[in-house]
Design a protein around this motif. Structure first.
Motif, mmCIF file in Angstrom:
data_model
loop_
_atom_site.group_PDB
_atom_site.id
_atom_site.type_symbol
_atom_site.label_atom_id
_atom_site.label_comp_id
_atom_site.label_asym_id
_atom_site.label_seq_id
_atom_site.Cartn_x
_atom_site.Cartn_y
_atom_site.Cartn_z
ATOM 1 N N SER A 82 -14.178 -14.264 5.161
ATOM 2 C CA SER A 82 -13.303 -13.823 6.256
ATOM 3 C C SER A 82 -14.106 -13.309 7.448
ATOM 4 C CB SER A 82 -12.331 -12.749 5.760
ATOM 5 O OG SER A 82 -13.058 -11.640 5.251
ATOM 6 N N ASP A 83 -15.355 -12.883 7.203
ATOM 7 C CA ASP A 83 -16.219 -12.413 8.287
ATOM 8 C C ASP A 83 -17.062 -13.544 8.888
ATOM 9 O OD1 ASP A 83 -17.993 -12.929 6.256
ATOM 10 O OD2 ASP A 83 -18.886 -10.920 6.232
ATOM 11 N N GLY A 84 -16.845 -14.786 8.412
ATOM 12 C CA GLY A 84 -17.580 -15.939 8.913
ATOM 13 C C GLY A 84 -18.859 -16.237 8.166
ATOM 14 N N ALA A 85 -19.325 -15.303 7.350
ATOM 15 C CA ALA A 85 -20.543 -15.526 6.573
ATOM 16 C C ALA A 85 -20.228 -16.375 5.345
ATOM 17 C CB ALA A 85 -21.137 -14.191 6.145
ATOM 18 N N ASP A 86 -21.187 -17.220 4.967
ATOM 19 C CA ASP A 86 -20.999 -18.035 3.765
ATOM 20 C C ASP A 86 -20.987 -17.161 2.517
ATOM 21 O OD1 ASP A 86 -20.797 -20.483 5.003
ATOM 22 O OD2 ASP A 86 -22.866 -21.074 4.620
ATOM 23 N N GLN A 87 -20.094 -17.473 1.609
ATOM 24 C CA GLN A 87 -20.085 -16.896 0.273
ATOM 25 C C GLN A 87 -20.527 -18.003 -0.664
ATOM 26 O OE1 GLN A 87 -15.867 -15.777 0.274
ATOM 27 N NE2 GLN A 87 -16.537 -13.682 -0.055
ATOM 28 N N VAL A 88 -21.418 -17.684 -1.612
ATOM 29 C CA VAL A 88 -21.932 -18.683 -2.533
ATOM 30 C C VAL A 88 -21.611 -18.251 -3.958
ATOM 31 C CG1 VAL A 88 -23.949 -19.968 -3.318
ATOM 32 C CG2 VAL A 88 -23.786 -19.257 -0.922
ATOM 33 N N PHE A 89 -21.050 -19.169 -4.716
ATOM 34 C CA PHE A 89 -20.687 -18.943 -6.111
ATOM 35 C C PHE A 89 -21.318 -20.032 -6.965
ATOM 36 C CE2 PHE A 89 -17.191 -17.649 -3.370
ATOM 37 C CZ PHE A 89 -16.951 -16.357 -3.781
ATOM 38 N N VAL A 90 -21.443 -19.760 -8.243
ATOM 39 C CA VAL A 90 -21.852 -20.769 -9.206
ATOM 40 C C VAL A 90 -20.777 -20.826 -10.274
ATOM 41 C CG1 VAL A 90 -23.578 -21.415 -10.930
ATOM 42 C CG2 VAL A 90 -24.307 -20.422 -8.768
ATOM 43 N N VAL A 91 -20.433 -22.046 -10.695
ATOM 44 C CA VAL A 91 -19.430 -22.235 -11.734
ATOM 45 C C VAL A 91 -20.006 -23.106 -12.839
ATOM 46 C CG1 VAL A 91 -18.356 -24.229 -10.565
ATOM 47 C CG2 VAL A 91 -17.045 -22.916 -12.240
ATOM 48 N N ALA A 92 -19.707 -22.741 -14.071
ATOM 49 C CA ALA A 92 -19.958 -23.597 -15.226
ATOM 50 C C ALA A 92 -18.591 -24.003 -15.754
ATOM 51 C CB ALA A 92 -20.747 -22.858 -16.303
ATOM 52 N N SER A 93 -18.362 -25.306 -15.830
ATOM 53 C CA SER A 93 -17.071 -25.848 -16.266
ATOM 54 C C SER A 93 -17.264 -26.604 -17.567
ATOM 55 C CB SER A 93 -16.494 -26.794 -15.210
ATOM 56 O OG SER A 93 -16.266 -26.119 -13.997
ATOM 57 N N PHE A 94 -16.644 -26.113 -18.623
ATOM 58 C CA PHE A 94 -16.720 -26.722 -19.946
ATOM 59 C C PHE A 94 -15.477 -27.580 -20.128
ATOM 60 C CE2 PHE A 94 -19.137 -22.878 -19.887
ATOM 61 C CZ PHE A 94 -20.276 -23.175 -20.619
ATOM 62 N N ALA A 95 -15.672 -28.869 -20.403
ATOM 63 C CA ALA A 95 -14.569 -29.827 -20.369
ATOM 64 C C ALA A 95 -14.349 -30.530 -21.700
ATOM 65 C CB ALA A 95 -14.853 -30.888 -19.308
ATOM 66 N N SER A 96 -13.072 -30.850 -21.938
ATOM 67 C CA SER A 96 -12.668 -31.749 -23.023
ATOM 68 C C SER A 96 -11.920 -32.912 -22.381
ATOM 69 C CB SER A 96 -11.736 -31.048 -24.013
ATOM 70 O OG SER A 96 -12.400 -30.004 -24.667
ATOM 71 N N VAL A 97 -12.183 -34.106 -22.879
ATOM 72 C CA VAL A 97 -11.588 -35.316 -22.335
ATOM 73 C C VAL A 97 -10.667 -35.931 -23.372
ATOM 74 C CG1 VAL A 97 -12.124 -37.647 -21.488
ATOM 75 C CG2 VAL A 97 -13.561 -35.710 -20.830
ATOM 76 N N GLN A 98 -9.537 -36.419 -22.896
ATOM 77 C CA GLN A 98 -8.567 -37.101 -23.756
ATOM 78 C C GLN A 98 -8.019 -38.299 -22.985
ATOM 79 O OE1 GLN A 98 -5.452 -34.512 -25.193
ATOM 80 N NE2 GLN A 98 -4.140 -36.223 -25.747
ATOM 81 N N ASP A 99 -8.017 -39.457 -23.605
ATOM 82 C CA ASP A 99 -7.497 -40.676 -22.980
ATOM 83 C C ASP A 99 -8.177 -40.976 -21.647
ATOM 84 O OD1 ASP A 99 -5.645 -40.836 -25.119
ATOM 85 O OD2 ASP A 99 -4.217 -39.581 -24.024
ATOM 86 N N GLY A 100 -9.466 -40.657 -21.528
ATOM 87 C CA GLY A 100 -10.219 -40.943 -20.325
ATOM 88 C C GLY A 100 -9.956 -40.001 -19.162
ATOM 89 N N LEU A 101 -9.229 -38.903 -19.409
ATOM 90 C CA LEU A 101 -8.901 -37.919 -18.378
ATOM 91 C C LEU A 101 -9.307 -36.528 -18.834
ATOM 92 C CD1 LEU A 101 -5.292 -39.188 -17.560
ATOM 93 C CD2 LEU A 101 -7.345 -39.531 -16.155
ATOM 94 N N LEU A 102 -9.512 -35.642 -17.881
ATOM 95 C CA LEU A 102 -9.819 -34.249 -18.224
ATOM 96 C C LEU A 102 -8.581 -33.588 -18.802
ATOM 97 C CD1 LEU A 102 -11.867 -33.339 -15.081
ATOM 98 C CD2 LEU A 102 -12.722 -33.405 -17.413
ATOM 99 N N ALA A 103 -8.704 -33.109 -20.026
ATOM 100 C CA ALA A 103 -7.571 -32.486 -20.713
ATOM 101 C C ALA A 103 -7.646 -30.969 -20.671
ATOM 102 C CB ALA A 103 -7.500 -32.962 -22.160
ATOM 103 N N GLU A 104 -8.864 -30.442 -20.680
ATOM 104 C CA GLU A 104 -9.034 -28.987 -20.725
ATOM 105 C C GLU A 104 -10.332 -28.601 -20.046
ATOM 106 O OE1 GLU A 104 -10.186 -26.071 -24.282
ATOM 107 O OE2 GLU A 104 -8.253 -27.046 -24.568
ATOM 108 N N LEU A 105 -10.270 -27.551 -19.249
ATOM 109 C CA LEU A 105 -11.462 -26.951 -18.642
ATOM 110 C C LEU A 105 -11.448 -25.460 -18.937
ATOM 111 C CD1 LEU A 105 -11.872 -28.317 -14.985
ATOM 112 C CD2 LEU A 105 -13.355 -28.752 -16.932
ATOM 113 N N THR A 106 -12.612 -24.929 -19.219
ATOM 114 C CA THR A 106 -12.823 -23.494 -19.267
ATOM 115 C C THR A 106 -13.913 -23.223 -18.250
ATOM 116 O OG1 THR A 106 -12.226 -23.362 -21.599
ATOM 117 C CG2 THR A 106 -13.508 -21.531 -20.685
#
Length: 124
Positions: A82-106
């Motif tokens: 909101s102050d114009g400065a960049d905010q930087v985050f890191v995410v780790a996404s743990f995925a399960s796939v079903q029928d060729g699509l993403l079914a679950e993410l944590t």
């Protein structure tokens, strides 16, 4: 599409702000759980969360590991604060796939450049 390609595509469509393309990657019964807040989103809610996130700019894939129907990606996300400065985050996404699509993410999110709490590291 195999799990590795699906996760790489996930990062690409989010980085491109392609919200229709994001929905196309998600199983109809998709759920995403955010570990740090305890929130759980369904398919439409998670697309909306990403599309409406204030100041979102970029998502850069940094690492990806996949085997069979499970995978994890690590990405760096930048947002304009909101102050114009960049905010930087890191995410780790743990995925399960079903029928060729993403079914679950944590997802596990953190701010970058945090300091370790006093007294938690050996003295130098």
């Amino acid at each position: 599409m195999d799990t590795a390609a699906l996760l790489a595509r996930l990062a690409e469509v989010i980085d491109a702000h392609d919200w229709a393309g994001l929905a196309d990657l998600l199983h109809p019964d998709f759920t995403c759980r955010l570990v740090h807040t305890g929130e759980v989103f369904d398919r439409d809610g998670w697309v909306r969360l990403n599309a409406d996130y204030p100041g979102f700019e970029r998502m850069h894939l940094e690492d990806l590991v996949a085997a069979d129907d499970r995978g994890v990606l690590r990405a760096r996300v930048t947002c304009a604060g909101s102050d114009g400065a960049d905010q930087v985050f890191v995410v780790a996404s743990f995925a399960s796939v079903q029928d060729g699509l993403l079914a679950e993410l944590t997802e596990v999110w953190t701010d970058v450049d945090q300091q370790a709490p006093d007294g938690t590291r050996p003295l130098a």
